[in-house]
Design an enzyme around this catalytic site. Structure first.
Site, PDB file in Angstrom:
ATOM      1  N   LYS A  33      40.497  48.435  41.147  1.00 42.57           N
ATOM      2  CA  LYS A  33      39.738  49.850  40.536  1.00 42.57           C
ATOM      3  C   LYS A  33      38.403  49.442  40.220  1.00 42.57           C
ATOM      4  O   LYS A  33      37.740  50.275  40.619  1.00 42.57           O
ATOM      5  CB  LYS A  33      40.697  50.103  39.435  1.00 42.57           C
ATOM      6  CG  LYS A  33      40.354  51.663  39.193  1.00 42.57           C
ATOM      7  CD  LYS A  33      41.511  52.269  38.191  1.00 42.57           C
ATOM      8  CE  LYS A  33      41.494  53.499  38.277  1.00 42.57           C
ATOM      9  NZ  LYS A  33      40.203  54.341  37.860  1.00 42.57           N
TER      10      LYS A  33
ATOM     11  N   ASP B 263      37.660  53.168  43.117  1.00 45.22           N
ATOM     12  CA  ASP B 263      37.224  54.367  42.796  1.00 45.22           C
ATOM     13  C   ASP B 263      35.960  54.716  43.493  1.00 45.22           C
ATOM     14  O   ASP B 263      35.666  55.896  43.515  1.00 45.22           O
ATOM     15  CB  ASP B 263      37.031  54.090  41.008  1.00 45.22           C
ATOM     16  CG  ASP B 263      38.169  54.299  40.370  1.00 45.22           C
ATOM     17  OD1 ASP B 263      39.483  53.958  40.986  1.00 45.22           O
ATOM     18  OD2 ASP B 263      38.460  54.523  39.192  1.00 45.22           O
TER      19      ASP B 263
ATOM     20  N   ASN C 115      43.155  57.347  41.926  1.00 38.31           N
ATOM     21  CA  ASN C 115      43.531  57.526  40.245  1.00 38.31           C
ATOM     22  C   ASN C 115      42.121  57.481  39.709  1.00 38.31           C
ATOM     23  O   ASN C 115      41.900  57.051  38.591  1.00 38.31           O
ATOM     24  CB  ASN C 115      44.373  56.567  39.874  1.00 38.31           C
ATOM     25  CG  ASN C 115      44.989  56.579  38.358  1.00 38.31           C
ATOM     26  OD1 ASN C 115      44.608  57.787  38.062  1.00 38.31           O
ATOM     27  ND2 ASN C 115      45.471  55.650  37.817  1.00 38.31           N
TER      28      ASN C 115
ATOM     29  N   GLU D 125      44.277  55.607  32.792  1.00 36.91           N
ATOM     30  CA  GLU D 125      45.210  54.999  33.785  1.00 36.91           C
ATOM     31  C   GLU D 125      46.666  55.054  33.502  1.00 36.91           C
ATOM     32  O   GLU D 125      47.569  55.245  34.304  1.00 36.91           O
ATOM     33  CB  GLU D 125      44.804  53.847  34.356  1.00 36.91           C
ATOM     34  CG  GLU D 125      43.718  53.886  35.308  1.00 36.91           C
ATOM     35  CD  GLU D 125      42.168  53.781  34.522  1.00 36.91           C
ATOM     36  OE1 GLU D 125      42.261  54.162  33.270  1.00 36.91           O
ATOM     37  OE2 GLU D 125      40.958  53.628  35.098  1.00 36.91           O
TER      38      GLU D 125
ATOM     39  N   HIS E 277      44.057  48.459  35.879  1.00 39.56           N
ATOM     40  CA  HIS E 277      43.077  47.456  36.164  1.00 39.56           C
ATOM     41  C   HIS E 277      42.862  46.340  34.571  1.00 39.56           C
ATOM     42  O   HIS E 277      42.775  45.412  34.410  1.00 39.56           O
ATOM     43  CB  HIS E 277      41.806  47.572  36.636  1.00 39.56           C
ATOM     44  CG  HIS E 277      41.128  48.823  36.075  1.00 39.56           C
ATOM     45  ND1 HIS E 277      39.786  49.090  35.964  1.00 39.56           N
ATOM     46  CD2 HIS E 277      41.510  49.772  35.595  1.00 39.56           C
ATOM     47  CE1 HIS E 277      39.469  49.987  35.233  1.00 39.56           C
ATOM     48  NE2 HIS E 277      40.545  50.766  35.107  1.00 39.56           N
ATOM     49  N   ARG E 278      42.579  47.296  33.618  1.00 41.60           N
ATOM     50  CA  ARG E 278      42.293  46.661  32.413  1.00 41.60           C
ATOM     51  C   ARG E 278      43.362  46.024  31.712  1.00 41.60           C
ATOM     52  O   ARG E 278      43.339  45.105  31.183  1.00 41.60           O
ATOM     53  CB  ARG E 278      41.645  47.904  31.402  1.00 41.60           C
ATOM     54  CG  ARG E 278      40.426  48.466  31.936  1.00 41.60           C
ATOM     55  CD  ARG E 278      39.281  48.871  30.811  1.00 41.60           C
ATOM     56  NE  ARG E 278      38.358  49.787  31.447  1.00 41.60           N
ATOM     57  CZ  ARG E 278      37.409  49.065  32.156  1.00 41.60           C
ATOM     58  NH1 ARG E 278      37.384  47.754  32.442  1.00 41.60           N
ATOM     59  NH2 ARG E 278      36.448  49.758  32.992  1.00 41.60           N
TER      60      ARG E 278
ATOM     61  N   ASP F 165      37.036  51.580  26.435  1.00 41.24           N
ATOM     62  CA  ASP F 165      37.575  50.964  27.327  1.00 41.24           C
ATOM     63  C   ASP F 165      37.686  49.521  27.118  1.00 41.24           C
ATOM     64  O   ASP F 165      38.545  48.833  27.105  1.00 41.24           O
ATOM     65  CB  ASP F 165      37.055  51.214  28.562  1.00 41.24           C
ATOM     66  CG  ASP F 165      37.236  52.345  29.286  1.00 41.24           C
ATOM     67  OD1 ASP F 165      38.292  52.968  28.885  1.00 41.24           O
ATOM     68  OD2 ASP F 165      36.710  52.889  30.142  1.00 41.24           O
TER      69      ASP F 165
ATOM     70  N   SER G 183      33.416  59.426  22.735  1.00 42.73           N
ATOM     71  CA  SER G 183      32.842  58.383  23.820  1.00 42.73           C
ATOM     72  C   SER G 183      31.348  58.996  23.966  1.00 42.73           C
ATOM     73  O   SER G 183      31.254  59.096  25.182  1.00 42.73           O
ATOM     74  CB  SER G 183      33.624  58.680  25.109  1.00 42.73           C
ATOM     75  OG  SER G 183      35.033  58.557  24.851  1.00 42.73           O
TER      76      SER G 183
END
Ligand SMILES: Nc1ncnc2c1ncn2[C@@H]1O[C@H](COP(=O)(O)OP(=O)(O)O)[C@@H](O)[C@H]1O
Ligand SMILES: Nc1ccn([C@@H]2O[C@H](COP(=O)(O)OP(=O)(O)O)[C@@H](O)[C@H]2O)c(=O)n1
Length: 674
Positions: A434, A52, A94, A354, A398-399, A326, A206
């Site tokens: 990412k 990113d 992304n 994502e 990624h998460r 997240d 957020s």
């Protein structure tokens, strides 16, 4: 980074040690844009190096920023509100943290520069992530923004328009706070003569991410006046002023995996996380409180955290996760180890990340055997008594990969018996690039596994049968370590020659073997700090290795050293007695052979490639003598283990041999094809 199709995590045990976190993605990309828009040079220390940030750096370069990377420093000379190019096509992968603010900044800049036009696009998933609320806000301001595919989604083109700042700019805040962040970062460009007011429509989600934005804007000289969470006023005369040097904090969302690790597996000693702590400006640092509510014991320093296991099983929670969208994903996996069902609420934003993270998380947890209830904006996860081996799909997210890796601690499962344990297969592990390219390396550096749980493939066979070649390729495909046991006998031979120890002096040789100071750097072998890798391949050294390896005391002296190569996530070991003596419990044993003629020819070709001439007949006689000695010696003779699979590669190419071994290995794994 593991750039392989899948990475198998063996059952993991206790955790202890220190991890250094990579820089925060949110802070990195905001700082990059601010530095790019400013006049002068900004030095960013410890900028995150990830997919990113790379797309953001590439976009800024295209727009005319000079960027120099030098170790931990990244120096950006901004274009001071005037991009050097009037038109550009920007590919943003992304990366939502690049797409949204760049769209806003370039839309505003395009109104100020006649004829300017910029196109912004990314990967397919980026084009499925909504941006309509930001587009509406920018159009309301007078910017011209065209959606080139579906209305409300990237790719976008921004070109021209006339800014109208009389009325407040309205933006929805209830789908993603990134739209408001984008406007906050971009509109100082328009607030030269008059103040600009942004009004949030709907309940802002957020909020901590908005605080990061305001904090970083302040460092670049923009003092936004916040009126509640509904109105933000950018004062007249705003101008980005570089603060010179800025240090990038570690990523608080990435910290969540190691906080969880401490809570689950930090039994005897804490897991220490460096780079982020109590002084963090990131909202996800509050994951710490959620982990504490589940039982973690956290000691916080300004820039570091130490976590130990407290309650075990973990305590179930029912939490509104709006403030940690997240990091909250990590709670979903921790919930498997809890004392009752856990509910994560107010997480609708997961659906537009994502991937649709609510659906993805539910699906993958169910593969492990968990009972999961999924709603539009919540997830309820029951603890899991018996984990199933699962092949985890990661959705280019990624998460998902990092969170689900925590399922590998199932041996510690409080509802389990401490014996039943299963591996976890993570598909496409490189998706962690990412935000945390070396996540799995960091994980393996702080966790332990029982030696018996760490998988081993052994490849034994006669000289020049291709063991080393096959071993290296299989290991590369699985992401495992290698042990070239022959090199240990070779380096012992070399050390003995240098010390004047005779090949007949069994005890002297064994003492030499025990006293060697060895270091292994990839395939390089260092003896007392000197790289001897090339010298080890000499035929004379190989011949002496063959002779001294017949001594039982020499073999015993090298035993522990070889066992020590069994490290996470797995080992491919080649030699003569890997399957019979050193790793008798290996999950797969190969006995690799080829005809003496084929092997002699391979050795000849190897020598020719090195510019050494030799006779085929001599080589063949030599290797047959060596085979004979290896086969007939009393200790650890060369022979196939009883449970070894034989592979004759006289007629089989290298790639085909590798695929055969990997196929045999996979056939023995418990993962199904779901
Ligand atoms: N399946 C194969 N077909 C043809 N050549 C091979 C094959 N496997 C390995 N080789 C070649 O044979 C040579 C010896 O291989 P190496 O891996 O060094 O053997 P070993 O470790 O068993 O002594 C190398 O040049 C290698 O490229
Ligand atoms: N596990 C092992 C590996 C090698 N060896 C000995 O060490 C020597 C050098 O090993 P190597 O694998 O580098 O040799 P080549 O197969 O390349 O000839 C061999 O000739 C064997 O005699 C051993 O006895 N046991």
């Amino acid at each position: 980074m593991y750039s392989i199709p899948y990475l198998d995590l063996p059952p993991l045990g206790h955790a202890a040690g220190t991890v250094q976190l990579p820089g925060s993605k949110s802070i990195s990309n905001r700082l990059l844009l601010l530095a790019g828009l400013s006049e002068g040079t900004t030095t960013l220390v410890d900028l995150l190096d990830s997919d990113d940030t790379r797309v953001m750096l590439a976009a800024l370069r295209t727009l005319g920023c000079a960027i120099v990377q030098d170790g931990r420093l990244t120096r950006i000379t901004g274009f001071a509100g005037r991009p050097q190019v009037a038109s550009a096509e920007l590919f943003l992968g992304n990366a939502g943290t690049a797409m949204r603010p760049l769209t806003a900044a370039l839309a505003v800049l395009a109104t100020q520069q006649g004829g300017a036009a910029y196109t912004l696009g990314g990967v397919k998933r980026m084009h499925e992530r909504p941006i309509g609320d930001l587009v509406d806000a920018l159009r309301g301001l007078g910017c011209t923004v065209d959606c080139l595919g579906t209305e409300g989604y990237p790719p976008l083109r921004v070109a021209g328009g006339t800014l109208d700042l009389a009325a407040p700019v309205k933006v929805r805040g209830d789908v993603s706070s990134q739209f408001l962040t984008a406007l906050l970062l971009a509109l100082p460009l328009a607030a030269t003569d008059r103040a600009v007011t942004i009004e949030v429509v709907g309940e802002l989600i957020s909020k901590p991410y908005i605080e990061i934005t305001l904090n970083l804007l302040a460092r670049f000289g923009i003092a936004v006046e916040r009126q509640g969470w509904e109105r933000f006023v950018i004062p007249a005369g705003s101008r980005y002023v570089t603060p010179g040097e800025v240090h990038v904090e570690g990523d608080a969302s990435s910290a969540s995996y190691f906080i969880a690790l401490g809570a689950i597996a930090g039994v005897d000693a804490p897991v220490r996380i460096e780079g982020v702590g109590a002084a963090s400006i990131q909202g996800d640092i509050r994951f710490k409180e959620a982990a504490e509510a589940m039982g973690a014991v956290v000691h916080a320093e300004p820039n570091a955290l130490e976590i130990r296991r407290g309650a075990w099983p973990l305590k179930a929670i029912d939490l509104d996760c709006n403030h940690i969208p997240d990091a909250a994903m990590t709670l979903a996996v921790m919930a498997l180890y809890a004392d009752g069902p856990s509910t994560l609420r107010n997480i609708a934003s997961w659906r537009v990340k994502e991937t649709d993270r609510i659906a993805a998380m539910a699906c993958e947890l169910r593969k492990l055997g968990a009972t999961v209830e999924e709603g539009e904006d919540f997830l309820r996860v029951e603890p899991l008594a018996r984990f199933q081996p699962a092949s985890i799909h990661t959705y280019d997210d990624h998460r998902m990969a990092m969170c689900l890796s925590l399922a590998a601690f199932n041996r510690l499962n409080p509802a389990g018996d401490g014996e039943h344990a299963v591996p976890v297969r993570i598909l496409d592990p490189k998706c962690v690039a990412k935000t945390f390219p070396d996540y799995f390396e960091a994980l393996f550096s702080v966790v332990e596994a029982r030696a018996a749980d760490i998988p081993v493939i052994t490849i034994d066979g006669p000289t020049a049968s291709g063991k080393g070649t096959l071993s290296a390729s299989v290991a590369a495909q699985l992401g495992w370590h290698t042990l070239d046991s022959g090199s240990l006998y070779r380096v012992t031979a070399l050390a003995a020659r240098r010390a004047g120890v005779s090949a007949d002096d069994e005890q002297g040789l064994a003492a030499t073997a025990r006293a060697m100071q060895l270091r292994f750097e990839g395939v390089r072998v260092l003896l007392a700090g000197e790289d001897v890798s090339d010298e080890l391949r000499d035929e004379a050294v190989g011949m002496m290795a063959s002779r001294i390896s017949a001594w039982p005391a020499v073999r015993a002296a090298l035993y522990d050293l070889q066992c020590g190569f069994r490290q996470l996530p797995g080992l491919v070991a080649d030699g003569r007695d890997m399957g019979t003596v050193i790793f008798p419990d290996a999950g797969l044993k190969i006995f690799l052979t080829a005809t003496a003629a084929a092997r002699a020819e391979r050795r000849l070709n190897q020598l020719i490639a090195k510019g050494i001439s030799a006779s085929l007949d001599d080589l063949r006689a030599d290797l047959e003598a060596r085979d004979e000695r290896d086969r007939t010696r009393a200790t650890a003779p060369l022979r196939p283990a009883e449970d070894a699979l034989r592979l004759d590669n006289s007629q089989l190419g290298i790639e085909a041999s590798v695929q055969q071994v990997v196929a045999w290995w996979n056939a023995r794994q418990p993962f199904d094809a779901r």
